[in-house]
Each structure stands twice: as C-alpha cells, then as structure tokens.
Design an enzyme around this catalytic site. Structure first.
Site, PDB file in Angstrom:
ATOM      1  N   GLU A 197       0.840  -1.189   0.000  1.00  0.00           N
ATOM      2  CA  GLU A 197       0.000   0.000   0.000  1.00  0.00           C
ATOM      3  C   GLU A 197       0.880   1.245   0.000  1.00  0.00           C
ATOM      4  O   GLU A 197       0.424   2.338   0.307  1.00  0.00           O
ATOM      5  CB  GLU A 197      -0.954   0.009   1.195  1.00  0.00           C
ATOM      6  CG  GLU A 197      -0.309  -0.053   2.557  1.00  0.00           C
ATOM      7  CD  GLU A 197      -1.339  -0.071   3.677  1.00  0.00           C
ATOM      8  OE1 GLU A 197      -1.611   1.022   4.212  1.00  0.00           O
ATOM      9  OE2 GLU A 197      -1.857  -1.136   4.022  1.00  0.00           O
ATOM     10  N   CYS A 248      -3.992  -3.738   3.660  1.00  0.00           N
ATOM     11  CA  CYS A 248      -3.328  -4.892   4.270  1.00  0.00           C
ATOM     12  C   CYS A 248      -3.808  -6.227   3.706  1.00  0.00           C
ATOM     13  O   CYS A 248      -3.222  -7.263   4.022  1.00  0.00           O
ATOM     14  CB  CYS A 248      -3.524  -4.865   5.784  1.00  0.00           C
ATOM     15  SG  CYS A 248      -2.860  -3.387   6.579  1.00  0.00           S
ATOM     16  N   HIS A 306      -4.929 -11.028  10.813  1.00  0.00           N
ATOM     17  CA  HIS A 306      -4.227  -9.774  10.535  1.00  0.00           C
ATOM     18  C   HIS A 306      -4.120  -8.975  11.828  1.00  0.00           C
ATOM     19  O   HIS A 306      -5.089  -8.866  12.586  1.00  0.00           O
ATOM     20  CB  HIS A 306      -4.984  -8.975   9.475  1.00  0.00           C
ATOM     21  CG  HIS A 306      -4.530  -7.548   9.364  1.00  0.00           C
ATOM     22  ND1 HIS A 306      -3.227  -7.210   9.070  1.00  0.00           N
ATOM     23  CD2 HIS A 306      -5.197  -6.379   9.545  1.00  0.00           C
ATOM     24  CE1 HIS A 306      -3.112  -5.893   9.048  1.00  0.00           C
ATOM     25  NE2 HIS A 306      -4.294  -5.368   9.338  1.00  0.00           N
TER      26      HIS A 306
END
Length: 411
Positions: A84, A116, A243
């Site tokens: 990103e 992400c 995550h």
C-alpha cells in the site's frame, strides 16, 4: 476432483535493522502508559532513510531465491509485490525486485494494492497460477512490503507502526502452508476507515476500522461455513492467525467471534486465546504492524512458537481497509520452519534507537519518498548505525534517485 497440493514452500521475513522501545516512545510523547497493555507491543522496527519498499522486499526475498538451484530459479513464473506504499502510479515495485534478484525474463511481474489485504490477494493469485501451470516445478514469488508514513508525533497510531517485508515462495511442495484449495470466505464493502490520500498523509478512523474489522471477520467466517460444510471455529482449526494492526485488536476480535458463534464464557475465551491465538502475536510485539505483511508475520510467529511435530490445520483471517477481507485455511505440515529458524536472532540483532535518534531518522525520510525526482541518500548522519548493523551485511540499500529512477547498491 483431486487437486495437487499448492501453497507456501518457504517464507522469509526481513524485520529491519533498527528498532525502538515502545515504552520509551510512550514516555517521550506523553502518552497514557496504561494503553500499552491493549497495544501488546514491546518494540517496533524502524526503517532507515536509505531503505524503501524495494529494499525491504529484496532483503526479505533474497535468501529464498539464493537457496534455489538454477533450474528452480528459472521456474519462477511470477513475481507479485503487494504494497500500500507504491512508488509510482504506473511502474510497479515488482520490476525493481525482479531485477535486483536476478530472475529470468520469462516471468509475469506486477504489483497489487488493497491495503493490508493485498498480500492475501497476491498469494491466492499466485497459488492459482502455479496450480494451472503445465510446468511441474512452476513457482511464484510473493512479497509483501510497506513503508509506514511518518505518523503525527503524540498519536496512538505511531507506536504500532512497523517496518520490514515478508517474502513467500509459492509452489507444489508447500512445506510451510498447504492451502485448502477453494476453502475460503470473503467479504467486501466500501469503508473509509484508513487511507493514504497523499504519500505523506495517513488518515485513520480507529473506531470505524475496528467495527469494519469485526464485521468482516464475522461475515467472512459465515461465508467460509457456507462453502465448507460443518466448519466450526473451534473444532475445525488447531490454531487461528489474524491480521494484526495491533495485538489487542486481535484479542477483541477473537473474543467477539467466539462469543457470537460458540456462546463461550469469558474464561473459556481466554483459555482458547492463549492456546490457539497468542503464539501468533509474539513477533508483532517486537516488530509492529507490517501492513500487507502483517498476517504472514503472524503465521511465522505461530510456526516458530508452536510444536508442529504433527501437521495442524489453521484458519487465517486477512483484512484490508477500504475494505476487503477473507477467511481461509490450510495445513501447516510437520516440521515447518521459517527464516531458517533465524527470525528470533534477526530481531535481537537490530540496533535499538533512542527516541531522539528515531526522530532524526524520520526527518531524513523525505529523501526516499514517492515523487522525489533527484536525491542522493547521505548516510553520514546515522553512520554509527550503518557501521555496526548494515555495512558488510549484503543488504540492498537505496543509493540515489536520478530523474525519478531509483538506483540501488549492496551494503
């Protein structure tokens, strides 16, 4: 139809060469020390001004590529970089990575972006292409790499940021993670929770991001159960890997999911968290949020901190702001390893910075940023760090930028 195995053959993390004590940062910024408990972090990695997204990616991937035979290296049919933190609106990071690793020209190369979630999109794409290839020893290289923006000093976002990259070699001998092909559930919707409207600006709506993360986890697992008959969040998976924006968020998400899907009591939830989730958080507590690489740093932590004397099935949840998400699963084979067993040593070998040194490095970071046309990366201001922790280590560094073209050198 029986499908051939496919997944992660090997994985390597580059955790940076410098780090900062999170407690020291809290004290220097006048932040509430009570909030460190929820953050669940001890240290965070810090990028040097002569490091960028490309150097992180190559330094993560090079040990994997170097371990291949010439024939195996020629079998890499795809290089895909998830980030990103792109450096150009058109030119992908993957071209730099492909070149610096000395890979052959008969190779797909591209960059993907979805906050992400990007690395999971890259991994699933790579696995599908490898599975479809007529070449028996086809492989793909997936790299998740990011450079955190300079967060506003004094924000609670600043202590959670990390630095580094995760590289994965994807193929048909998945010694780290054999994907359960087709076993996944996805959820996507438009959310403005975190974004980078400019290369030097991070906008974070923490409350909205937390709600989106929780919604996506619940919806993704519901979709997974619709596709995988009989799937149960406790009975189906030996471990869970999420995550990790920060570890406290994972604890809260796990608690919410088990309360809603299983009706567990607080003591039952805590025992399950300690047994099945906590081992995946250890490395993040020392590195911080790797953004696109966060889930896969957590996977490395699980593999390195659990006895995989026998194969175990794990569930993985990937989330990317904006938002896109996926719950998928796979089997970690017996004897799986990461970083050749050396990630703990690499973390211990970082140079610990003072807050003053950290602030000085941040002031120099603009020289490497997106959109810089010409620059020479002078390492003199932090020569003591270079001399002890970089020089002679065979690491890729950004040397200069000439008419927007990035020129690299080896340390």
């Amino acid at each position: 139809m029986v499908t051939a195995p496919v997944g992660i053959e090997s994985i390597h993390v580059y955790p940076g060469r410098a780090c900062l004590d999170v407690g020291d940062l809290f004290a220097a910024r006048g932040l509430d020390p009570g909030r460190i408990t929820n953050l669940m972090m001890d240290r965070r990695s810090v990028s040097l001004p002569c490091e960028d997204q490309v150097t992180h990616a190559v330094n993560a991937a090079k040990p994997l590529v170097d371990a291949l035979t010439p024939q195996q290296r020629a079998g890499i049919e795809l290089v895909v970089v998830a980030t990103e933190s792109g450096l150009d609106f058109g030119k992908p990071l993957s071209t730099y990575v492909h070149a610096m690793l000395g890979l052959g020209p008969r190779c797909r190369s591209f960059e993907v972006k979805h906050a992400c979630y990007g690395a999971t999109a890259a991994l699933q794409t790579a696995a599908a292409l490898v599975a479809a290839s007529p070449v028996p020893d086809a492989r793909a290289l997936v790299v998740a790499t990011d450079i955190a923006g300079v967060a506003a000093p004094g924000s609670y976002h600043e202590p959670s940021e990390g630095a580094g990259a995760v590289a994965m070699l994807v193929g048909r001998s998945p010694d780290v993670l054999r994907l359960d092909v087709g076993a996944s559930g996805c959820h996507t919707e438009e959310v403005m929770d975190t974004l980078r409207p400019r290369p030097d600006v991070d906008v974070v709506n923490s409350d909205l991001s937390l709600l989106a993360y929780l919604t996506c986890l619940e919806e993704c697992f519901a979709a997974y159960r619709d596709r995988v008959a009989g799937a149960d969040i406790v009975d189906t998976f030996d471990h869970l890997v999420f995550h990790i924006p920060f570890a406290g968020m994972v604890r809260g998400a796990h608690r919410t999911l088990l309360r809603k899907t299983k009706g567990f009591s607080a003591p039952q939830i805590e025992a399950d968290f300690v047994a099945r989730v906590a081992p995946s958080l250890t490395y993040t507590s020392q590195v911080g949020n790797l953004y696109s690489g966060s889930l896969y740093l957590a996977l490395c932590s699980l593999v390195d901190h659990v006895d995989f004397g026998t194969a175990r099935r794990i569930g993985l949840f990937s989330y990317g702001s904006g938002c896109g998400s996926e719950f998928f699963s796979g089997v970690v084979p017996a004897g799986a390893t990461t970083n050749g067993g050396g990630l703990g040593r690499a973390l211990s070998d970082r140079r610990e910075l003072t807050v003053a040194e950290y602030d000085d490095l941040n002031r120099l970071a603009a020289d490497r940023a997106f959109g810089v046309r010409d620059a020479r990366l002078d390492t003199t201001p932090y020569a003591s760090i270079m001399d002890t922790h970089v020089t002679g280590r065979g690491l890729l560094l950004l040397d200069r930028i000439e008419d927007y073209h990035r020129v690299y050198r080896w340390s």
